[in-house]
Design a protein around this motif. Sequence first.
Motif, PDB file in Angstrom:
ATOM      1  N   ASN A 240      10.153   1.508  -2.332  1.00 36.08           N
ATOM      2  CA  ASN A 240       9.926   2.005  -3.640  1.00 36.08           C
ATOM      3  C   ASN A 240      10.896   1.929  -4.553  1.00 36.08           C
ATOM      4  O   ASN A 240      10.992   2.212  -5.791  1.00 36.08           O
ATOM      5  CB  ASN A 240       9.609   3.378  -3.399  1.00 36.08           C
ATOM      6  CG  ASN A 240       8.325   3.710  -2.797  1.00 36.08           C
ATOM      7  OD1 ASN A 240       7.516   2.919  -2.659  1.00 36.08           O
ATOM      8  ND2 ASN A 240       8.001   5.117  -2.473  1.00 36.08           N
TER       9      ASN A 240
ATOM     10  N   LYS B 239      -1.842  -0.999  -9.801  1.00 32.71           N
ATOM     11  CA  LYS B 239      -1.762   0.136  -8.740  1.00 32.71           C
ATOM     12  C   LYS B 239      -3.382   0.706  -8.786  1.00 32.71           C
ATOM     13  O   LYS B 239      -3.916   1.122  -9.735  1.00 32.71           O
ATOM     14  CB  LYS B 239      -0.861   1.057  -8.945  1.00 32.71           C
ATOM     15  CG  LYS B 239      -0.923   2.249  -7.363  1.00 32.71           C
ATOM     16  CD  LYS B 239       0.094   3.129  -7.596  1.00 32.71           C
ATOM     17  CE  LYS B 239       0.160   3.966  -6.344  1.00 32.71           C
ATOM     18  NZ  LYS B 239       1.282   5.106  -6.341  1.00 32.71           N
ATOM     19  N   LYS B 240      -4.252   0.087  -7.688  1.00 36.51           N
ATOM     20  CA  LYS B 240      -5.517   0.871  -7.701  1.00 36.51           C
ATOM     21  C   LYS B 240      -5.431   2.092  -7.019  1.00 36.51           C
ATOM     22  O   LYS B 240      -4.891   2.269  -5.754  1.00 36.51           O
ATOM     23  CB  LYS B 240      -6.401   0.037  -6.765  1.00 36.51           C
ATOM     24  CG  LYS B 240      -7.772   0.212  -6.572  1.00 36.51           C
ATOM     25  CD  LYS B 240      -8.358  -0.773  -5.798  1.00 36.51           C
ATOM     26  CE  LYS B 240     -10.055  -0.276  -5.506  1.00 36.51           C
ATOM     27  NZ  LYS B 240     -10.499  -1.416  -4.645  1.00 36.51           N
ATOM     28  N   VAL B 241      -6.010   3.143  -7.518  1.00 33.19           N
ATOM     29  CA  VAL B 241      -6.063   4.543  -7.209  1.00 33.19           C
ATOM     30  C   VAL B 241      -7.283   5.002  -7.105  1.00 33.19           C
ATOM     31  O   VAL B 241      -8.103   4.809  -8.323  1.00 33.19           O
ATOM     32  CB  VAL B 241      -4.967   5.444  -8.073  1.00 33.19           C
ATOM     33  CG1 VAL B 241      -5.394   6.979  -7.461  1.00 33.19           C
ATOM     34  CG2 VAL B 241      -3.928   5.033  -8.240  1.00 33.19           C
TER      35      VAL B 241
ATOM     36  N   TYR C 187      -6.995   1.938 -12.443  1.00 36.85           N
ATOM     37  CA  TYR C 187      -5.847   0.974 -12.216  1.00 36.85           C
ATOM     38  C   TYR C 187      -4.665   1.411 -13.071  1.00 36.85           C
ATOM     39  O   TYR C 187      -4.643   1.485 -14.419  1.00 36.85           O
ATOM     40  CB  TYR C 187      -6.181  -0.492 -12.577  1.00 36.85           C
ATOM     41  CG  TYR C 187      -7.326  -0.938 -11.568  1.00 36.85           C
ATOM     42  CD1 TYR C 187      -6.986  -1.462 -10.359  1.00 36.85           C
ATOM     43  CD2 TYR C 187      -8.704  -0.826 -11.919  1.00 36.85           C
ATOM     44  CE1 TYR C 187      -8.164  -2.122  -9.583  1.00 36.85           C
ATOM     45  CE2 TYR C 187      -9.492  -1.316 -11.212  1.00 36.85           C
ATOM     46  CZ  TYR C 187      -9.388  -1.854 -10.023  1.00 36.85           C
ATOM     47  OH  TYR C 187     -10.155  -2.332  -9.246  1.00 36.85           O
TER      48      TYR C 187
ATOM     49  N   ASP D 146       6.771   3.679  -7.882  1.00 36.20           N
ATOM     50  CA  ASP D 146       5.712   4.224  -7.043  1.00 36.20           C
ATOM     51  C   ASP D 146       5.850   5.977  -7.040  1.00 36.20           C
ATOM     52  O   ASP D 146       6.443   6.673  -6.474  1.00 36.20           O
ATOM     53  CB  ASP D 146       5.901   4.074  -5.252  1.00 36.20           C
ATOM     54  CG  ASP D 146       4.636   4.434  -4.509  1.00 36.20           C
ATOM     55  OD1 ASP D 146       3.569   5.379  -5.369  1.00 36.20           O
ATOM     56  OD2 ASP D 146       4.261   4.152  -3.580  1.00 36.20           O
TER      57      ASP D 146
ATOM     58  N   GLY E 296       3.153   7.798  -7.189  1.00 37.91           N
ATOM     59  CA  GLY E 296       1.840   8.199  -6.883  1.00 37.91           C
ATOM     60  C   GLY E 296       2.201   9.808  -6.255  1.00 37.91           C
ATOM     61  O   GLY E 296       1.472  10.688  -6.305  1.00 37.91           O
TER      62      GLY E 296
ATOM     63  N   VAL F 112      -1.438  -1.850  -4.216  1.00 33.58           N
ATOM     64  CA  VAL F 112      -0.684  -2.400  -5.142  1.00 33.58           C
ATOM     65  C   VAL F 112      -0.872  -3.958  -5.260  1.00 33.58           C
ATOM     66  O   VAL F 112      -0.929  -4.537  -3.997  1.00 33.58           O
ATOM     67  CB  VAL F 112       0.577  -1.955  -5.248  1.00 33.58           C
ATOM     68  CG1 VAL F 112       1.406  -2.623  -6.552  1.00 33.58           C
ATOM     69  CG2 VAL F 112       0.923  -0.452  -5.200  1.00 33.58           C
TER      70      VAL F 112
ATOM     71  N   THR G  49       0.846  -1.285  -0.011  1.00 43.15           N
ATOM     72  CA  THR G  49      -0.076   0.185   0.053  1.00 43.15           C
ATOM     73  C   THR G  49       0.857   1.213  -0.044  1.00 43.15           C
ATOM     74  O   THR G  49       2.006   1.390   0.695  1.00 43.15           O
ATOM     75  CB  THR G  49      -0.819   0.048   1.174  1.00 43.15           C
ATOM     76  OG1 THR G  49      -0.039  -0.073   2.457  1.00 43.15           O
ATOM     77  CG2 THR G  49      -2.061  -1.162   1.268  1.00 43.15           C
TER      78      THR G  49
END
Length: 301
Positions: free
Chosen positions: A143, A38-40, A90, A156, A158, A23, A17
């Motif tokens: 990461n 990766k779920k956003v 995703y 990562d 994000g 993820v 996470t």
Amino acid sequence: MAKEESPVYESLDMIGTGAYGMVYKARNRKNNTFVALKKVRVPLSDDGIPMNTLREIALLKQLDTYEHPNIVRLLDICHGQRQEKELVMYLVFEHVDQDLASFIQKSTILTNDKIRNISREILSGVDFLHSHRIVHRDLKPQNILVTENCHIKLADFGLAKTYDFEMRLTSVVVTLWYRSPEVLLGQSYATPVDIWSIGCIMAELFMLKPLFCGTTEGDQLSKIFQILGKPREDEWPESNVPIKYNSFEIKNKLEIRNLIPNLCENSYDLIMKMLAFNPYKRISATEALNHDYFSEEPLDI
């Protein structure tokens, strides 16, 4: 836990996470390969997907066109369920089995050559990001992915964002142990925050454990000053500093050479240039790649 399903990707297991999403390891149904999903969750405005989210996705796509060997590949972007105020997206990345944290944990010793190669590839990926005016902002062993052939891929993004010098990090950004002093002191920041993180990671490769293990911002600064020394008072930020210069009384100073006895002269010099208190005096990624440490003769037989 319910599986994350899509017409193309079958979720197999949750593997982590991040600050902005979960993820999953997943299988591509079309070609039977593994990917990282990766779920956003994207909050929707009255106009749909916010502009900053669209810019972030465009940035990820743009980065991927370069196919840099030390940046994890973005393979696909899929839309999931749309609700009234939220859209599930995703981001599909290439899957790499282990991160640097687990790699270090499994290691009993790392050779000088291996440390040099890993450090060079981390810097190469960061230099690429910085050349595109991108600060990673969350560099840490979790990461940084390590392939079967021991090559490095930064992951990562994000939290990646085109930077300006007045941005300030929120409390969710950057794991405490790898935070630079300017972040801990709530100051504006830029690319040197990543260099500080790399200095901490490089020291960890030699030690096989983190260099600065603080529990709060103030404790983290104390741990840093205990090893690197307290900066001069005229180097301390003048305004908007939540922690005062006089709050620190450093006793029992530790020497970095005693903590990491296997440092050679060049590796010591490079790490110290990465861990400069003043971000403007910190070495850049390009300068670090040209440091003598990376051109000296291999020490391992």
